[in-house]
Design a protein around this motif. Structure first.
Motif, PDB file in Angstrom:
ATOM      1  N   TRP A 120       0.844  -1.008   0.118  1.00 28.12           N
ATOM      2  CA  TRP A 120      -0.014   0.054  -0.221  1.00 28.12           C
ATOM      3  C   TRP A 120       0.958   1.363   0.075  1.00 28.12           C
ATOM      4  O   TRP A 120       0.677   2.199  -0.647  1.00 28.12           O
ATOM      5  CB  TRP A 120      -0.831   0.050   1.254  1.00 28.12           C
ATOM      6  N   GLN A 121       2.043   1.243   0.956  1.00 28.74           N
ATOM      7  CA  GLN A 121       2.902   2.455   0.891  1.00 28.74           C
ATOM      8  C   GLN A 121       3.263   2.587  -0.532  1.00 28.74           C
ATOM      9  O   GLN A 121       3.630   3.817  -0.942  1.00 28.74           O
ATOM     10  CB  GLN A 121       3.907   2.140   1.753  1.00 28.74           C
ATOM     11  N   LEU A 124       0.916   4.164  -2.894  1.00 31.56           N
ATOM     12  CA  LEU A 124       0.749   5.475  -2.598  1.00 31.56           C
ATOM     13  C   LEU A 124       2.067   6.358  -2.875  1.00 31.56           C
ATOM     14  O   LEU A 124       1.835   7.394  -3.553  1.00 31.56           O
ATOM     15  CB  LEU A 124       0.428   5.747  -1.064  1.00 31.56           C
ATOM     16  N   ILE A 129       2.165  10.345  -3.590  1.00 32.09           N
ATOM     17  CA  ILE A 129       1.475  10.621  -1.929  1.00 32.09           C
ATOM     18  C   ILE A 129       2.832  10.231  -1.094  1.00 32.09           C
ATOM     19  O   ILE A 129       2.945   9.291  -1.042  1.00 32.09           O
ATOM     20  CB  ILE A 129       0.166   9.997  -1.905  1.00 32.09           C
ATOM     21  N   VAL A 131       4.542   9.171   2.177  1.00 34.77           N
ATOM     22  CA  VAL A 131       3.635   8.395   3.247  1.00 34.77           C
ATOM     23  C   VAL A 131       4.976   7.696   3.842  1.00 34.77           C
ATOM     24  O   VAL A 131       5.887   7.224   3.398  1.00 34.77           O
ATOM     25  CB  VAL A 131       2.690   7.597   3.125  1.00 34.77           C
ATOM     26  N   GLN A 150      -2.883  15.102   1.881  1.00 35.11           N
ATOM     27  CA  GLN A 150      -2.842  13.930   0.975  1.00 35.11           C
ATOM     28  C   GLN A 150      -3.283  12.781   1.586  1.00 35.11           C
ATOM     29  O   GLN A 150      -3.725  11.809   0.997  1.00 35.11           O
ATOM     30  CB  GLN A 150      -1.252  13.706   0.602  1.00 35.11           C
ATOM     31  N   ALA A 154      -5.275   9.358   0.076  1.00 44.27           N
ATOM     32  CA  ALA A 154      -4.633   7.906   0.543  1.00 44.27           C
ATOM     33  C   ALA A 154      -5.989   7.256   0.767  1.00 44.27           C
ATOM     34  O   ALA A 154      -5.662   5.984   0.623  1.00 44.27           O
ATOM     35  CB  ALA A 154      -3.681   8.104   1.634  1.00 44.27           C
TER      36      ALA A 154
END
Length: 190
Positions: A120-121, A124, A129, A131, A150, A154
């Protein structure tokens, strides 16, 4: 007569200049902490000394200040849609650090949580994005956004993921599309 007046004025000015420039600094003028030997300074004394040095320097630009000292972002109310309160939250968190708490569904192991949230990171980050991810439990992670606006972009991505149970932003829970808890809460509301 003229020379005598000149002479008196010169003497007066000379004594004034000597008094100002040759004056010995009195120990009375210094605060108690400054009278100590430098080797005897406490942390508080060193902090006061550092603050004095900082006063002499030019002030920092707003973007160089620590986040808690930066001026809040200007909110343009003309762009706010009345039906979408999240747009106001996005605007107010622009440029501020924000944390989101994410829970992975189906009782995963720590390794599973690590693997899923890493994907997921990466997704993103590929969508620009920025993160950072910090595991806090076997099924929970903190997602840290340097630009808080952001977080809601997300969130839109995360709620579509199959293994997302819930994401919490600003004390508001957003359940995943496939979340069992969301379906349970919907049944309870009926």
């Amino acid at each position: 007569m003229w020379n005598l007046n000149r002479f008196i004025i010169c003497i007066f000015l000379l004594s004034f200049v000597i008094d100002i420039h040759c004056k010995n600094p009195d120990k009375k003028e210094k605060p108690d902490w400054a009278k100590k030997d430098i080797r005897d300074f406490t942390e508080a004394d060193l902090e006061r000394l550092y603050d004095q040095w900082e006063e002499d320097e030019d002030p920092l630009e707003p973007d160089e200040l620590p986040e808690h000292l930066r001026p809040p972002p200007k909110v343009d109310f003309s762009n706010i849609q009345g039906s979408n309160p999240e747009s106001l939250l996005k605007m107010s968190k622009k440029g501020r650090t924000l944390m989101a708490f994410v829970t992975v569904s189906d009782n995963p192991t720590e390794e599973e949580t690590e693997k899923i949230t890493t994907i997921w990171q990466s997704s993103l980050m590929n969508n620009h994005i920025n993160v950072d991810r910090y595991p806090i439990g076997p099924d929970r992670v903190i997602l840290m956004f340097k630009d808080g606006s952001q977080a809601w972009e997300a969130k839109d991505f995360l709620v579509e993921q199959e293994r997302l149970e819930v994401v919490t932003i600003e004390n508001k829970e957003y359940y995943g599309k496939y979340s069992k808890k969301a379906k349970k809460n919907d049944k309870e509301e009926l």
